[in-house]
Scaffold this motif. Structure first.
Motif, PDB file in Angstrom:
ATOM      1  N   VAL A 269       0.841  -1.197   0.000  1.00  0.00           N
ATOM      2  CA  VAL A 269       0.000   0.000   0.000  1.00  0.00           C
ATOM      3  C   VAL A 269       0.876   1.247   0.000  1.00  0.00           C
ATOM      4  O   VAL A 269       1.843   1.338   0.766  1.00  0.00           O
ATOM      5  N   ASP A 270       0.536   2.228  -0.833  1.00  0.00           N
ATOM      6  CA  ASP A 270       1.242   3.506  -0.876  1.00  0.00           C
ATOM      7  C   ASP A 270       0.833   4.329   0.339  1.00  0.00           C
ATOM      8  O   ASP A 270      -0.358   4.588   0.548  1.00  0.00           O
ATOM      9  N   THR A 271       1.813   4.751   1.161  1.00  0.00           N
ATOM     10  CA  THR A 271       1.512   5.490   2.394  1.00  0.00           C
ATOM     11  C   THR A 271       1.969   6.943   2.344  1.00  0.00           C
ATOM     12  O   THR A 271       2.094   7.584   3.384  1.00  0.00           O
ATOM     13  N   ASP A 272       2.211   7.490   1.146  1.00  0.00           N
ATOM     14  CA  ASP A 272       2.680   8.877   1.048  1.00  0.00           C
ATOM     15  C   ASP A 272       1.684   9.861   1.660  1.00  0.00           C
ATOM     16  O   ASP A 272       2.081  10.948   2.100  1.00  0.00           O
ATOM     17  N   LEU A 273       0.397   9.521   1.673  1.00  0.00           N
ATOM     18  CA  LEU A 273      -0.630  10.410   2.222  1.00  0.00           C
ATOM     19  C   LEU A 273      -1.151   9.913   3.580  1.00  0.00           C
ATOM     20  O   LEU A 273      -2.209  10.344   4.033  1.00  0.00           O
ATOM     21  N   LEU A 274      -0.384   9.028   4.211  1.00  0.00           N
ATOM     22  CA  LEU A 274      -0.678   8.612   5.584  1.00  0.00           C
ATOM     23  C   LEU A 274       0.174   9.488   6.495  1.00  0.00           C
ATOM     24  O   LEU A 274       1.369   9.254   6.672  1.00  0.00           O
ATOM     25  N   HIS A 275      -0.433  10.540   7.040  1.00  0.00           N
ATOM     26  CA  HIS A 275       0.313  11.551   7.776  1.00  0.00           C
ATOM     27  C   HIS A 275       0.577  11.114   9.218  1.00  0.00           C
ATOM     28  O   HIS A 275      -0.194  10.344   9.800  1.00  0.00           O
ATOM     29  N   THR A 276       1.652  11.625   9.800  1.00  0.00           N
ATOM     30  CA  THR A 276       1.978  11.359  11.204  1.00  0.00           C
ATOM     31  C   THR A 276       1.567  12.561  12.040  1.00  0.00           C
ATOM     32  O   THR A 276       2.009  13.687  11.784  1.00  0.00           O
ATOM     33  N   ALA A 277       0.708  12.319  13.024  1.00  0.00           N
ATOM     34  CA  ALA A 277       0.210  13.379  13.909  1.00  0.00           C
ATOM     35  C   ALA A 277       0.815  13.217  15.296  1.00  0.00           C
ATOM     36  O   ALA A 277       1.223  12.112  15.689  1.00  0.00           O
ATOM     37  N   GLU A 278       0.891  14.306  16.040  1.00  0.00           N
ATOM     38  CA  GLU A 278       1.361  14.231  17.416  1.00  0.00           C
ATOM     39  C   GLU A 278       0.362  13.444  18.256  1.00  0.00           C
ATOM     40  O   GLU A 278      -0.851  13.587  18.093  1.00  0.00           O
ATOM     41  N   GLY A 279       0.890  12.616  19.158  1.00  0.00           N
ATOM     42  CA  GLY A 279       0.019  11.864  20.042  1.00  0.00           C
ATOM     43  C   GLY A 279      -0.108  10.413  19.640  1.00  0.00           C
ATOM     44  O   GLY A 279       0.578   9.941  18.722  1.00  0.00           O
ATOM     45  N   PRO A 280      -1.005   9.685  20.311  1.00  0.00           N
ATOM     46  CA  PRO A 280      -1.116   8.242  20.076  1.00  0.00           C
ATOM     47  C   PRO A 280      -1.839   7.884  18.785  1.00  0.00           C
ATOM     48  O   PRO A 280      -2.685   8.634  18.297  1.00  0.00           O
ATOM     49  N   SER A 281      -1.484   6.739  18.255  1.00  0.00           N
ATOM     50  CA  SER A 281      -2.225   6.172  17.127  1.00  0.00           C
ATOM     51  C   SER A 281      -3.565   5.644  17.606  1.00  0.00           C
ATOM     52  O   SER A 281      -3.784   5.443  18.809  1.00  0.00           O
TER      53      SER A 281
END
Length: 296
Positions: A79-91
């Motif tokens: 799966v392409d994850t280029d648009l899976l952003h990392t946010a502050e805090g827990p998953s």
């Protein structure tokens, strides 16, 4: 190869296996615990990639160790994850109890998924470049509506899994081509317990409906046509977690390839049947060669 964008959640599944689920106020002893990458969005993305689709994941993970594992799991599945952003805090996390007959009960804590309230130019462009957009309801509704509207504007086919179930506004359903609820979600949305009756009411709001019925198969209904009940393969379920997402992911691939509804449902049903015979969600999703062998 079908180009599929998935706008949805990415969670770490925290799965406890026990003889039976506890009742209110009760404690039971489990026999096993696993952490498995999941989330309805990520599950559908993995299922579609395994089934032969070219998949882009749109969503968010946290900046914790779960987030790292979730991204790696998606990438490992293709799966392409280029648009899976990392946010502050827990998953996001899903707390799942699976009993000895394969049934499950789930509590979802959104975490980073909750920050996805709107879409940027990159997300809109990715949807426009796709043939199918898959959506669920584990992201804020504002983002789901925006994604559906963008897809409709570009002629991209939209498929919505209405889970977790909630009232659906016209501003969303006006842009949905195919609604895929399970029988409980269909009853909640329509006010009718009987699947045929529920489907007919839902067809007032969307052009096509597939009500999944677990081991009983699924009911397909479209405006202007007679409903069709498709039987499911007969298998012994070990864990039903992820079965519905496997069905939808494989269905999207098959529809994108131009298969007729009966053929697409057979392909998706075979995928779901293979999924329930193994523990876990994303870890139990079959590959295209396995699905094609099962669907023969």
């Amino acid at each position: 190869m079908t180009r599929i964008a998935v706008l949805g959640s990415t969670n770490m599944d925290l799965v406890a296996y026990t003889a039976r689920a506890p009742g209110r106020g009760e404690t039971v002893t489990g026999r096993e615990f696993r952490t498995v990458p999941g989330g309805k969005g990520a599950n559908q993305a993995v299922a579609a990639a395994h089934a032969g689709g070219e998949v882009m994941m749109i969503g968010a993970i946290g900046d914790d160790v779960y987030g790292t594992r979730l991204r790696e799991g998606l990438e490992h599945a293709g799966v392409d994850t280029d648009l899976l952003h990392t946010a502050e805090g827990p998953s996001g996390t899903a707390h799942i109890v699976v009993d000895d007959i394969g049934s499950n009960a789930i509590v979802v804590v959104p975490g980073a998924n909750g920050v996805v309230t709107t879409l940027g130019p990159g997300e809109i462009a990715a949807i426009a470049a796709s043939e199918i957009l898959l959506m669920q309801l584990e992201l804020p509704l504002s983002a789901v509506v925006e994604g559906a509207r963008a897809a409709r504007a570009q002629g991209v086919r939209t498929i919505l899994t209405p889970a977790p179930v909630q009232p659906l506004p016209d501003e969303l359903l006006d842009h949905i081509d195919l609604l895929v609820p399970n029988e409980h979600e269909a009853a909640e949305l329509s006010g009718q317990d009987e699947p045929h009756a529920a489907a007919q009411i839902l067809l007032r709001r969307v052009p096509e409906v597939i009500v999944t019925l677990g081991a009983k198969g699924c009911l397909y209904a479209a405006r202007g046509g007679e409903p069709v009940l498709f039987e499911a393969p007969s298998v012994t379920a070990v864990d039903t977690t992820g079965a519905g997402d496997t069905f939808v992911g494989a269905l999207a691939v098959a529809l994108g390839e131009g298969r007729p509804v009966a053929g697409a449902v057979a392909f998706a049903s075979a995928a779901a049947a293979l999924c329930v015979q193994k523990p876990g969600a994303s870890t139990s999703m079959p590959y295209r060669s396995e699905i094609e062998a099962e669907a023969v």
